[in-house]
Design an enzyme around this catalytic site. Sequence first.
Site, mmCIF file in Angstrom:
data_model
loop_
_atom_site.group_PDB
_atom_site.id
_atom_site.type_symbol
_atom_site.label_atom_id
_atom_site.label_comp_id
_atom_site.label_asym_id
_atom_site.label_seq_id
_atom_site.Cartn_x
_atom_site.Cartn_y
_atom_site.Cartn_z
ATOM 1 N N THR A 222 24.395 59.370 1.730
ATOM 2 C CA THR A 222 23.578 58.187 1.450
ATOM 3 C C THR A 222 22.271 58.622 0.814
ATOM 4 O O THR A 222 21.656 59.585 1.275
ATOM 5 C CB THR A 222 23.236 57.471 2.781
ATOM 6 O OG1 THR A 222 24.442 57.031 3.363
ATOM 7 C CG2 THR A 222 22.288 56.299 2.555
ATOM 8 N N ARG A 250 34.527 47.409 7.534
ATOM 9 C CA ARG A 250 33.512 48.272 8.126
ATOM 10 C C ARG A 250 32.151 48.132 7.413
ATOM 11 O O ARG A 250 32.059 48.156 6.193
ATOM 12 C CB ARG A 250 33.970 49.729 8.016
ATOM 13 C CG ARG A 250 33.045 50.727 8.709
ATOM 14 C CD ARG A 250 32.354 51.644 7.735
ATOM 15 N NE ARG A 250 31.721 52.780 8.413
ATOM 16 C CZ ARG A 250 30.745 53.506 7.870
ATOM 17 N NH1 ARG A 250 30.303 53.237 6.670
ATOM 18 N NH2 ARG A 250 30.225 54.520 8.532
ATOM 19 N N ASP A 253 25.838 52.260 8.923
ATOM 20 C CA ASP A 253 24.458 52.229 9.428
ATOM 21 C C ASP A 253 23.444 51.909 8.339
ATOM 22 O O ASP A 253 22.376 51.361 8.608
ATOM 23 C CB ASP A 253 24.109 53.601 10.034
ATOM 24 C CG ASP A 253 24.273 54.742 9.022
ATOM 25 O OD1 ASP A 253 25.185 54.663 8.160
ATOM 26 O OD2 ASP A 253 23.502 55.713 9.090
ATOM 27 N N THR A 273 21.026 59.634 7.341
ATOM 28 C CA THR A 273 22.253 59.796 6.552
ATOM 29 C C THR A 273 23.236 60.593 7.393
ATOM 30 O O THR A 273 22.824 61.437 8.194
ATOM 31 C CB THR A 273 21.979 60.510 5.219
ATOM 32 O OG1 THR A 273 23.230 60.758 4.568
ATOM 33 C CG2 THR A 273 21.253 61.834 5.394
ATOM 34 N N GLY A 274 24.509 60.316 7.237
ATOM 35 C CA GLY A 274 25.497 61.051 8.015
ATOM 36 C C GLY A 274 26.531 60.126 8.602
ATOM 37 O O GLY A 274 26.794 59.045 8.062
HETATM 38 N N1 ASP Z 1 25.685 56.919 6.752
HETATM 39 C C1 ASP Z 1 26.630 56.502 5.758
HETATM 40 C C2 ASP Z 1 27.675 55.648 6.375
HETATM 41 O O1 ASP Z 1 28.175 56.005 7.424
HETATM 42 C C3 ASP Z 1 27.279 57.622 5.048
HETATM 43 C C4 ASP Z 1 26.451 58.782 4.646
HETATM 44 O O2 ASP Z 1 25.273 58.904 4.895
HETATM 45 O O3 ASP Z 1 27.012 59.646 4.031
HETATM 46 O O4 ASP Z 1 28.043 54.663 5.811
#
Ligand code: ASP
Length: 370
Positions: A222, A250, A253, A273-274
């Site tokens: 993200t 879905r 976050d 992010t994650g």
């Molecule tokens: N946090 C983001 C999500 O779960 C994905 C990401 O940060 O890579 O949608």
Amino acid sequence: MTWIAELLYSNMEFSTLASKLFILQMCFIFPPALGITNKNIPLVVITWDYLQASQKAWQTIYHEKRSSLDTIEESCSLCESLQCRTTVGFGGSPDERGETTLDAVIMDGITMDVGGVGLLRNVKNAMSVARKVLENTGHSLLAGELAGEFAVQMGFKNESLETNSSQEMWQKWKNNNCQPNFWKNVVPDPSKSCGPYAPKSRKNYSEKKTNLPVWNEQNHDTIGVLAIDLKGHIAAGTSTNGAKYKIPGRVGDSPIAGAGAYADQDVGAAAGTGAGDIMMRFLPSFLAVEEMRRGATPKEAATTAVRRIAKHYPEFAGAVIAIDKNGTFGAACNGLPDGFPHYVVNLELGEPTLFRETCIKPCKIGGDCF
Ligand code: ASP
């Protein structure tokens, strides 16, 4: 500075109340007039190694002297159109039906207004649509099909978000018996076959690990942007196409205030992010801002937010960036073997500079986490 003091305290005609206020205001807006320069401001901090987005942000906030909200919109929009690492914007992270959907949020630290879009379909400009939610509605989050209709009403183009490469990615996943996926406690066994699935009876639920997608630096990215503009205005935002092979419906976050991003003019801002499905359970951006309110540095605050998650999910992969109102910045991460890259640019650095944060040590489930 003495000439200002003289003007303020003199009995000359010039020193009317209005003039004094004007001088004070100018000094606030242009601290260099007082000989005060905070080399930390303006400031932009951006997740991952998105160089072009970081350059765009600096161009907007410093060279064009535009607002922190503009900076967030410009840099995230660029990433969306460049399809940064195919994890931002159209043509990436297909869901189980092969469709790409987008999540984004933008938050104004002064007004505390938030604009978010979740599961945005058929419109490429997630961040700009989020800003429309912030500026043209009294809502904080619009989602799904109808968020797309809102976007079209606001003037955005309705178009498919699929590309040949997102369709190939999806086809490969289907050919691989729909592995990995986000299902658990369903039949047929989701670690072996595709759906449609039905729930198992509850007495047969198991804690056994399912074949969840592995999150790593390559596949989850993200863009999160924290900004303080020349007037000191703080804002935060994110944009992403979410999780690969997500179950249709879905929302991650990223579009949720407090989870994906948070900003408060009195304190600072943070973004995450994650592994969003896990991270959103802990509102890490909100937690980081609250920790800073209690006196923590941005790095300490980000670390507390990451540790809180890792205590319960030691293997989660993700990161938090944080800034305080004085322009100090910091980051923390978990589960990224090569650490967490992020760009920072302020007056002192002069150009986007890549930092790489080493992640915290692994935690024990439910146990100590240092
Ligand atoms: N946090 C983001 C999500 O779960 C994905 C990401 O940060 O890579 O949608």
